[in-house]
Scaffold this active site. Structure first.
Site, PDB file in Angstrom:
ATOM      1  N   ASP A   8      39.955  45.923  42.289  1.00  0.00           N
ATOM      2  CA  ASP A   8      39.759  44.735  43.105  1.00  0.00           C
ATOM      3  C   ASP A   8      41.101  44.342  43.713  1.00  0.00           C
ATOM      4  O   ASP A   8      42.131  44.980  43.448  1.00  0.00           O
ATOM      5  CB  ASP A   8      39.178  43.604  42.254  1.00  0.00           C
ATOM      6  CG  ASP A   8      38.328  42.627  43.070  1.00  0.00           C
ATOM      7  OD1 ASP A   8      38.385  42.671  44.310  1.00  0.00           O
ATOM      8  OD2 ASP A   8      37.621  41.799  42.448  1.00  0.00           O
ATOM      9  N   HIS A 108      40.281  39.557  38.471  1.00  0.00           N
ATOM     10  CA  HIS A 108      40.606  38.128  38.536  1.00  0.00           C
ATOM     11  C   HIS A 108      39.676  37.335  37.629  1.00  0.00           C
ATOM     12  O   HIS A 108      38.620  37.833  37.210  1.00  0.00           O
ATOM     13  CB  HIS A 108      40.460  37.618  39.973  1.00  0.00           C
ATOM     14  CG  HIS A 108      39.116  37.914  40.546  1.00  0.00           C
ATOM     15  ND1 HIS A 108      38.005  37.144  40.287  1.00  0.00           N
ATOM     16  CD2 HIS A 108      38.693  38.928  41.343  1.00  0.00           C
ATOM     17  CE1 HIS A 108      36.960  37.659  40.908  1.00  0.00           C
ATOM     18  NE2 HIS A 108      37.350  38.753  41.554  1.00  0.00           N
ATOM     19  N   HIS A 120      36.675  33.554  41.222  1.00  0.00           N
ATOM     20  CA  HIS A 120      35.290  33.533  41.709  1.00  0.00           C
ATOM     21  C   HIS A 120      34.495  34.541  40.893  1.00  0.00           C
ATOM     22  O   HIS A 120      35.067  35.325  40.129  1.00  0.00           O
ATOM     23  CB  HIS A 120      35.197  33.861  43.214  1.00  0.00           C
ATOM     24  CG  HIS A 120      35.638  35.247  43.566  1.00  0.00           C
ATOM     25  ND1 HIS A 120      36.955  35.601  43.719  1.00  0.00           N
ATOM     26  CD2 HIS A 120      34.914  36.379  43.791  1.00  0.00           C
ATOM     27  CE1 HIS A 120      37.042  36.885  44.033  1.00  0.00           C
ATOM     28  NE2 HIS A 120      35.821  37.387  44.063  1.00  0.00           N
TER      29      HIS A 120
END
Length: 277
Positions: A8, A108, A120
């Protein structure tokens, strides 16, 4: 040893703001081009570490946004690249082929995490996700899919929040590396870029050669998925998935014995929630 790497962007050293991660807005094109190069080089560091550990096959899943951030010509010459979309398994496309270990690079914190880089869970429309009552983010959803195919997660890199989230979910035998410290959603203190890459390579090797590591993540059946959306009209659309129920105004629920069905339902919830009419 077959290694699957999901990469990511939000957890990459030097990436601190969503303007850097947006491949669609031409106003931020220069920032995005920098971020995708940083993402590619952290992926390459992990690939080097995997081959240092004796990997015989490495598959990299480009797992950010439109999922075509890594240019194939810039990726390590011995790694396969899964890019583009849509994909049935999204960030984990290819895991169904059978691997011995999974690495999550540049991940994350889940939505709502304090002091987490660009927190998120898959989309800004989702406020919370629970599996059998346990709150999870992208890491948990994806780790459970790897577990469905018998594959353990051996390393997670990103900021300090995802390191803590991963350890809490997968246990103390998991190796983590914080390449930056998030001080707010859009501010972080990163390691020097070349040091971050060197550490990723070393920790990848160590994680894959360690005598012990986490077991594959498996939720016992029946598995209950609950997703809380930001607004009720998003839940209105997600509820169209056959077999779903609506325990609250912004919450949609789905239950199955096989996590494969749970993940498919989550993907359908997520995509349908973006339709407004």
């Amino acid at each position: 040893m077959r290694v699957f790497i999901s990469v990511d962007m939000e957890g990459i050293a030097g990436v601190v703001h969503e303007d850097q991660t947006d491949p669609k807005d031409p106003r931020h094109a220069a920032e995005y081009e920098r971020a995708r190069r940083l993402m590619t080089e952290e992926a390459n560091a992990a690939i080097d570490g995997a081959y240092d550990a004796g990997a015989t096959r490495v598959v990299v899943s480009d797992s950010h946004w439109l999922m075509r951030n890594i240019a194939a010509e810039d990726l390590h010459g011995e790694a396969e690249l899964v890019s583009g979309g849509p994909r049935r398994f999204s960030m984990m496309e290819g895991i169904q082929e059978g691997f011995d270990a999974v690495l999550f690079i540049g991940y994350h914190g889940m939505a709502g995490t304090r002091d987490a880089a660009i927190d998120h869970t898959y989309t800004g429309r989702i406020q919370s996700v629970r599996l059998n009552g346990q709150t999870v983010g992208e890491l948990g959803l994806n780790a459970a899919l790897a577990g469905r195919f018998g594959t353990p997660v051996r390393l997670v890199t990103g900021d300090q929040s995802i390191a803590a989230e991963a350890t809490a979910l997968l246990g103390p035998d998991l190796m983590t590396l914080a390449v930056k410290e998030a001080v707010s959603r859009f501010a972080s203190r990163s390691l020097p870029i070349f040091r971050a890459r060197a550490w990723i390579r070393r920790v990848t090797r160590d994680a894959l050669t360690a005598a012990t590591g986490p077991a594959p993540l498996v939720f016992p059946p029946p598995i209950a998925l609950e997703v809380d959306f930001a607004q009720t009209h998003m839940a209105d659309m997600a509820e169209l998935v056959p077999g779903s129920t609506r325990p609250a105004g912004r919450t949609v629920r789905f239950v199955a014995d096989d996590y494969l069905e749970i993940f498919r339902a989550f993907r359908a919830f997520s995509n349908l929630s973006g339709i407004r009419d």
